[in-house]
Design an enzyme around this catalytic site. Structure first.
Site, PDB file in Angstrom:
ATOM      1  N   HIS A  66       6.977  -1.711   1.659  1.00  0.00           N
ATOM      2  CA  HIS A  66       5.675  -1.363   1.366  1.00  0.00           C
ATOM      3  C   HIS A  66       4.544  -1.547   2.616  1.00  0.00           C
ATOM      4  CE1 HIS A  66       1.722  -0.624  -0.833  1.00  0.00           C
ATOM      5  NE2 HIS A  66       1.299  -1.440  -0.137  1.00  0.00           N
ATOM      6  N   GLU A  67       4.749  -2.426   3.063  1.00  0.00           N
ATOM      7  CA  GLU A  67       3.953  -3.034   4.301  1.00  0.00           C
ATOM      8  C   GLU A  67       4.012  -2.209   5.612  1.00  0.00           C
ATOM      9  OE1 GLU A  67       0.783  -4.578   4.440  1.00  0.00           O
ATOM     10  OE2 GLU A  67       1.563  -4.969   2.437  1.00  0.00           O
ATOM     11  N   HIS A 118       2.841   1.488   5.212  1.00  0.00           N
ATOM     12  CA  HIS A 118       1.509   1.677   5.828  1.00  0.00           C
ATOM     13  C   HIS A 118       1.671   1.984   7.205  1.00  0.00           C
ATOM     14  CE1 HIS A 118      -0.799   0.727   2.438  1.00  0.00           C
ATOM     15  NE2 HIS A 118      -0.483  -0.254   2.378  1.00  0.00           N
ATOM     16  N   GLU A 169      -2.096   3.631  -0.713  1.00  0.00           N
ATOM     17  CA  GLU A 169      -1.215   2.739  -1.349  1.00  0.00           C
ATOM     18  C   GLU A 169       0.006   3.417  -2.081  1.00  0.00           C
ATOM     19  OE1 GLU A 169      -1.353  -0.463  -0.994  1.00  0.00           O
ATOM     20  OE2 GLU A 169      -2.995  -0.451   0.545  1.00  0.00           O
ATOM     21  N   ASP A 227       3.718   2.844  -1.396  1.00  0.00           N
ATOM     22  CA  ASP A 227       4.862   2.436  -2.466  1.00  0.00           C
ATOM     23  C   ASP A 227       5.913   3.478  -2.536  1.00  0.00           C
ATOM     24  OD1 ASP A 227       3.561   0.356  -3.421  1.00  0.00           O
ATOM     25  OD2 ASP A 227       2.392   1.201  -5.181  1.00  0.00           O
TER      26      ASP A 227
HETATM   27 ZN   LIG Z   1      -0.593  -1.793   0.663  1.00  0.00          ZN
END
Ligand SMILES: [Zn+2]
Length: 444
Positions: free
Chosen positions: A304-305, A308, A386, A390
């Protein structure tokens, strides 16, 4: 001679060449400020009381989507924690509003300025201005202190999150003060100097200096500043290390290192982050996170990070921040040359000393009141990011593991599963758990 024309005859900061734009009318500005402040207060009180009512109303039953995965006791703890924090937030909001009014319309900054001017006679313009900034910051920190202590040692303590001892708290505060002085004073002095010496377009130079400073902090924070407060050790678990390195390779990332941080010294809240840029990138896991999540879940959280980064959210946020600060400095450049700006907030501009520190302080006090109304826009953009991160995590790791990890972290942080929808739309930088999990289930 009237007060305004006396000030305008001074050579210090008044810049008459910018007269294409109509001057600031003090009364109009204080009125606009008062209206914005009242509106934002009403808005904050309304939203928070909605949140408290909504959470309290849903306290007795775990929502259907989470029945079986979240125990009732955890759900109720989250509700109580949310309500306690919201009530505390309203009290501190009331207090901070009084302080803000005290500094501005009621003449607090003007009184402080007189006192500092008297105390620094003969020191020169720069020393006086730095003394003013320091005096203001010290008073602000003292006013904040009881609130911070109550939050850490009462609320966080009551819900079992606080791991901080008094000794550590004092050590942290002293270190924070030293770091703040070492970093803050030189950049403040540089900006004040540019304001006084760089001419009409000082704000462009000051913006450049501010941006350079931010980039420097981005490099210094993970390597120099954070290690002052926490221990960072290379990830010891070989199995997890191999798993994480495999993921990073799949995603095309080279990190300088994988670290575990002793977050458990201060708080039971878990977290993971990806920091730095260029070759100085590093991944940091809180020990509290590693304790709670299994290997595949850690991998999903890191994916997930990485999402980004892959979607350029980090770059996008940086560019947005740069653009907003450019607009901010331009606005400050215009306002600081206007007598009306000072008079609107009961500050008498200095006759025989520079007004740049005064302008900076007023600006920092006043702008957030207006900026508050952009909160829902920023929250919305952040929630969109976000969802994207995801989706990326689902493609690179397992969506089911990410969902399991999110639920565990949610429970550990006592995040409510039943936020008020309007409150969440306005403030939430992350989508509510129910929406996030639903989106994860719909991933291919
Ligand atoms: Zn996040």
């Amino acid at each position: 001679m009237s007060f305004e024309s006396a000030a305008l005859s001074q050579p210090y900061t008044w810049n008459m060449s910018a007269s294409l734009i109509p001057p600031v009318h003090p009364l109009a500005l204080s009125l606009a400020f008062t209206v914005a402040l009242l509106l934002s207060l009403a808005c904050k009180f309304w939203l928070t009381s909605r949140q408290v009512r909504h959470v309290a109303r849903h306290r007795d039953a775990v929502p259907d989507a989470f029945a079986g995965t979240v125990p009732l006791s955890a759900h109720q703890k989250a509700a109580d924690y949310t309500v306690a924090r919201s009530r505390f937030g309203l009290l501190s909001l009331a207090f901070n509003t009084v302080v803000l009014l005290g500094w501005t319309l009621l003449g607090g900054l003007d009184s402080l300025n007189s006192a500092v001017l008297d105390a620094t006679i003969g020191w020169g313009g720069m020393a006086y201005q730095l003394a003013l900034l320091v005096a203001f910051s010290v008073i602000g920190a003292l006013l904040d202190l009881p609130w911070e202590l109550y939050n850490t040692f009462r609320i966080e303590q009551r819900f079992g999150f606080n791991k901080m001892t008094w000794k550590l708290y004092v050590a942290d505060s002293l270190k924070g003060l030293a770091v703040g002085a070492i970093i803050g004073l030189p950049i403040a002095a540089l900006i004040l100097w540019l304001m006084g010496a760089a001419g009409t377009y000082w704000w462009l130079w000051a913006w450049g200096a501010w941006m350079g400073f931010n980039l420097l902090i981005l490099v210094l924070y993970p390597t120099v500043i954070a290690p002052l407060f926490n221990k960072f050790e290379p990830l010891p678990d070989e199995g997890l290390k191999a798993r994480v390195e495999g993921l990073m390779q799949r995603c095309g990332f080279a990190a300088k290192g994988l670290f575990v941080m002793d977050g458990s010294r201060r708080s039971a809240h878990g977290n993971a982050y990806f920091t730095g840029f260029g070759p100085a990138k590093r991944v940091v896991f809180f020990d509290t996170l590693l304790e709670r999540l299994n290997g595949p879940e850690v991998e999903a959280v890191l994916a997930h990070e990485l999402g980004h980064f892959k979607h350029k959210h980090v770059l996008k946020r940086m560019v947005t921040m740069f653009a907003i600060s450019l607009a901010g400095f331009a606005l400050l450049g215009w306002l600081s040359a206007q007598t009306g700006f000072y008079l609107a907030f009961s500050v008498r501009p200095n006759m025989a000393a520079p007004n740049d520190a005064l302008a900076l302080l007023l600006f920092m006090l006043v702008v957030p009141v207006f900026a508050f109304f952009f909160t829902p826009l920023a929250s919305r953009m952040s929630r969109k990011d976000e969802f994207q991160a995801d989706a990326y995590a689902c493609a690179q790791a397992s969506g089911a593991d990410l969902a399991a990890a999110l639920l565990k972290l949610h429970e550990d942080n006592a995040g409510t599963l039943t936020p008020d929808p309007v409150y969440a739309r306005f403030y939430y930088s992350h989508p509510p758990a129910s929406e996030r999990l639903a989106a994860l289930q719909n991933q291919p």
